[in-house]
Design a protein around this motif. Structure first.
Motif, PDB file in Angstrom:
ATOM      1  N   ILE A 137       4.492  -4.907 -18.802  1.00 25.13           N
ATOM      2  CA  ILE A 137       4.656  -3.476 -18.503  1.00 25.13           C
ATOM      3  C   ILE A 137       6.122  -3.089 -18.532  1.00 25.13           C
ATOM      4  CG2 ILE A 137       4.474  -1.759 -16.658  1.00 25.13           C
ATOM      5  CD1 ILE A 137       1.817  -3.134 -15.884  1.00 25.13           C
ATOM      6  N   SER A 138       6.962  -3.878 -17.855  1.00 27.08           N
ATOM      7  CA  SER A 138       8.395  -3.582 -17.823  1.00 27.08           C
ATOM      8  C   SER A 138       8.995  -3.597 -19.221  1.00 27.08           C
ATOM      9  CB  SER A 138       9.103  -4.603 -16.930  1.00 27.08           C
ATOM     10  OG  SER A 138      10.503  -4.385 -16.929  1.00 27.08           O
ATOM     11  N   ASN A 139       8.662  -4.620 -19.990  1.00 27.74           N
ATOM     12  CA  ASN A 139       9.212  -4.739 -21.336  1.00 27.74           C
ATOM     13  C   ASN A 139       8.702  -3.633 -22.257  1.00 27.74           C
ATOM     14  OD1 ASN A 139       8.633  -6.054 -24.289  1.00 27.74           O
ATOM     15  ND2 ASN A 139      10.606  -6.717 -23.483  1.00 27.74           N
ATOM     16  N   SER A 140       7.406  -3.339 -22.185  1.00 30.64           N
ATOM     17  CA  SER A 140       6.832  -2.320 -23.070  1.00 30.64           C
ATOM     18  C   SER A 140       7.427  -0.950 -22.794  1.00 30.64           C
ATOM     19  CB  SER A 140       5.313  -2.278 -22.904  1.00 30.64           C
ATOM     20  OG  SER A 140       4.949  -1.903 -21.589  1.00 30.64           O
ATOM     21  N   LEU A 141       7.660  -0.632 -21.529  1.00 28.71           N
ATOM     22  CA  LEU A 141       8.260   0.655 -21.194  1.00 28.71           C
ATOM     23  C   LEU A 141       9.685   0.745 -21.739  1.00 28.71           C
ATOM     24  CD1 LEU A 141       6.992   1.141 -17.523  1.00 28.71           C
ATOM     25  CD2 LEU A 141       6.123   2.211 -19.602  1.00 28.71           C
ATOM     26  N   ASN A 142      10.393  -0.397 -21.725  1.00 23.60           N
ATOM     27  CA  ASN A 142      11.734  -0.416 -22.321  1.00 23.60           C
ATOM     28  C   ASN A 142      11.677  -0.201 -23.818  1.00 23.60           C
ATOM     29  OD1 ASN A 142      13.432  -0.817 -20.092  1.00 23.60           O
ATOM     30  ND2 ASN A 142      12.998  -2.999 -20.043  1.00 23.60           N
ATOM     31  N   VAL A 143      10.745  -0.903 -24.478  1.00 24.75           N
ATOM     32  CA  VAL A 143      10.623  -0.804 -25.934  1.00 24.75           C
ATOM     33  C   VAL A 143      10.216   0.609 -26.352  1.00 24.75           C
ATOM     34  CG1 VAL A 143       9.317  -1.605 -27.945  1.00 24.75           C
ATOM     35  CG2 VAL A 143      10.122  -3.251 -26.250  1.00 24.75           C
ATOM     36  N   ILE A 144       9.286   1.194 -25.600  1.00 24.16           N
ATOM     37  CA  ILE A 144       8.818   2.548 -25.927  1.00 24.16           C
ATOM     38  C   ILE A 144       9.894   3.585 -25.650  1.00 24.16           C
ATOM     39  CG2 ILE A 144       7.123   4.323 -25.288  1.00 24.16           C
ATOM     40  CD1 ILE A 144       5.152   2.019 -24.748  1.00 24.16           C
ATOM     41  N   GLY A 145      10.806   3.275 -24.698  1.00 24.68           N
ATOM     42  CA  GLY A 145      11.910   4.186 -24.406  1.00 24.68           C
ATOM     43  C   GLY A 145      11.744   4.985 -23.136  1.00 24.68           C
ATOM     44  N   VAL A 146      10.890   4.508 -22.235  1.00 25.77           N
ATOM     45  CA  VAL A 146      10.695   5.189 -20.953  1.00 25.77           C
ATOM     46  C   VAL A 146      11.920   4.963 -20.070  1.00 25.77           C
ATOM     47  CG1 VAL A 146       9.257   5.317 -18.874  1.00 25.77           C
ATOM     48  CG2 VAL A 146       8.204   4.926 -21.110  1.00 25.77           C
ATOM     49  N   SER A 147      12.338   5.989 -19.369  1.00 30.69           N
ATOM     50  CA  SER A 147      13.510   5.902 -18.499  1.00 30.69           C
ATOM     51  C   SER A 147      13.325   4.819 -17.432  1.00 30.69           C
ATOM     52  CB  SER A 147      13.746   7.249 -17.807  1.00 30.69           C
ATOM     53  OG  SER A 147      14.645   7.127 -16.729  1.00 30.69           O
ATOM     54  N   ALA A 148      14.414   4.129 -17.108  1.00 28.95           N
ATOM     55  CA  ALA A 148      14.366   3.078 -16.094  1.00 28.95           C
ATOM     56  C   ALA A 148      13.933   3.628 -14.742  1.00 28.95           C
ATOM     57  CB  ALA A 148      15.734   2.413 -15.976  1.00 28.95           C
ATOM     58  N   PHE A 149      14.251   4.882 -14.487  1.00 26.72           N
ATOM     59  CA  PHE A 149      13.860   5.502 -13.214  1.00 26.72           C
ATOM     60  C   PHE A 149      12.342   5.660 -13.139  1.00 26.72           C
ATOM     61  CE2 PHE A 149      18.118   7.706 -14.023  1.00 26.72           C
ATOM     62  CZ  PHE A 149      18.814   6.673 -13.440  1.00 26.72           C
ATOM     63  N   TRP A 150      11.738   6.084 -14.247  1.00 26.45           N
ATOM     64  CA  TRP A 150      10.289   6.258 -14.276  1.00 26.45           C
ATOM     65  C   TRP A 150       9.556   4.922 -14.246  1.00 26.45           C
ATOM     66  CZ3 TRP A 150       7.488  10.272 -13.130  1.00 26.45           C
ATOM     67  CH2 TRP A 150       8.046  11.553 -13.223  1.00 26.45           C
ATOM     68  N   GLN A 151      10.233   3.862 -14.680  1.00 27.88           N
ATOM     69  CA  GLN A 151       9.604   2.543 -14.656  1.00 27.88           C
ATOM     70  C   GLN A 151       9.275   2.109 -13.238  1.00 27.88           C
ATOM     71  OE1 GLN A 151      11.576  -0.508 -16.987  1.00 27.88           O
ATOM     72  NE2 GLN A 151      12.156   0.985 -18.559  1.00 27.88           N
ATOM     73  N   TYR A 152      10.127   2.466 -12.281  1.00 28.39           N
ATOM     74  CA  TYR A 152       9.843   2.162 -10.874  1.00 28.39           C
ATOM     75  C   TYR A 152       8.579   2.887 -10.419  1.00 28.39           C
ATOM     76  CZ  TYR A 152      14.377  -0.088 -10.133  1.00 28.39           C
ATOM     77  OH  TYR A 152      15.451  -0.948 -10.175  1.00 28.39           O
ATOM     78  N   VAL A 153       8.430   4.140 -10.839  1.00 31.46           N
ATOM     79  CA  VAL A 153       7.268   4.928 -10.455  1.00 31.46           C
ATOM     80  C   VAL A 153       5.992   4.304 -11.028  1.00 31.46           C
ATOM     81  CG1 VAL A 153       6.158   7.195 -10.613  1.00 31.46           C
ATOM     82  CG2 VAL A 153       8.650   7.031 -10.341  1.00 31.46           C
TER      83      VAL A 153
END
Length: 332
Positions: A296-312
């Motif tokens: 999940i963490s890696n995919s959100l990075n690859v897709i370009g989701v903000s690091a702040f939203w990753q916590y949410v």
């Protein structure tokens, strides 16, 4: 004769249907199968959205990143099954890593630094286990206190600075097989060992018994106090191994090296089906939970989701996992 053939044919059909039904029941009664199927579906979706996600290079990055939290999750899993918890694993890792880096940068041999790092992790967990097994104090409160103490020790050791040790301790990532670093294989071995322990040994049977009902376990002849102490000592060994690998990967002693690792370990265990109330959980589920968190963490990075939203997103997944586990245990 014809009637007998028909009866035999019907019998075989019923037997075949019963076997198929039994296989399906066993397959879908296994909680881990849903985690695995969900993981596969998620990977497929992410691969469609971001074609560079499902590549060998990215996979090696994911596995390397989750090796240390994955190992810590094993220790957290057995603690939670026994109805315990340890919120200090991240700061203890930071303290031990800082102390080891300080020693190595000062000229101490790597072997001696490793030995002292192991003694710190095991010794600290021995004291925590001794306190918790001999009193009625809550593991949550005691581990919060320990978390603050270890953070203070890490800052005192480094004076708030860093101790870089480049080229002296990088074995965990420098040694590679099939393009995967050594630390990934160490994590796999740790999971295999604990999976076998929990499934086939007296330790595993006692662990679930103590987590389910420690009073009944005591009446059944288990020395509950010493067994709980043993669990914390084992967790100390797990933290020591994670510390060595983390320091080897980063090659720097930093007082914030283990930040949030305790939350990731708890999240992986919970997503994998380990109950906070004790007595339920398994190592394979924890492994799948660890992979879920890493993917999940890696995919959100690859897709370009903000690091702040990753916590949410990560926090939401943990809440959903807890709710799903509670519903499943109530329905069981």
């Amino acid at each position: 004769m014809r009637g007998m053939d028909i009866n035999m044919s019907n019998s075989k059909i019923q037997e075949s249907a019963f076997v198929n039904q039994s296989i399906k029941k066993r397959l879908f009664s296994n909680d881990n199968i849903f985690l695995l199927l969900g993981l596969i579906v998620y990977i497929i979706i992410c691969s469609i959205i971001a074609p560079n996600f499902a590549t060998g290079y990215n996979l090696s990055i994911v596995l390397e990143q989750l090796a240390v939290p994955g190992i810590l999750s094993v220790g957290m899993c057995i603690l939670m099954i026994s109805r315990g918890i340890d919120l200090s694993v991240g700061t203890l890792l930071s303290f031990a890593a800082c102390f080891m880096a300080w020693l190595i940068s000062g000229g101490t041999s790597v072997a001696v630094a490793i030995l002292l790092g192991i003694l710190i992790c095991v010794g600290c967990n021995f004291l925590m286990g001794l306190l918790l097994s001999r009193t009625t104090l809550e593991p949550f409160i005691v581990s919060v206190g320990a978390m603050i103490i270890y953070k203070g020790f890490a800052l005192i050791t480094t004076n708030g600075a860093e101790y870089p040790i480049p080229g002296k301790f990088g074995f965990a990532t420098n040694i590679r097989f099939l393009n995967l670093p050594l630390m990934v294989y160490i994590m796999i071995v740790v999971y295999i060992i604990f999976a076998l322990l929990l499934r086939y040994t007296k330790f595993g049977r006692w662990l679930y018994a103590v987590g389910d009902n420690d009073e009944a376990s005591f009446l059944a002849g288990i020395n509950v106090k010493n067994f709980k102490l043993l669990i914390y000592v084992i967790n100390g060994l797990v933290i020591a191994l994670a510390t060595i690998l983390m320091l080897s990967r980063n090659e720097v002693g930093n007082p914030y090296l283990g930040t949030d690792l305790e939350m990731r370990a708890i999240a992986s265990a919970v997503v994998g089906g380990t109950a906070l109330s004790g007595g339920k959980g398994n190592v394979i589920g924890t492994l799948l939970g660890t992979i879920w968190m890493g993917i999940i963490s890696n995919s959100l990075n690859v897709i370009g989701v903000s690091a702040f939203w990753q916590y949410v997103v990560t926090g939401g997944i943990i809440v959903v996992a807890v709710l799903a586990n509670n519903l499943r245990y109530k329905m069981a």
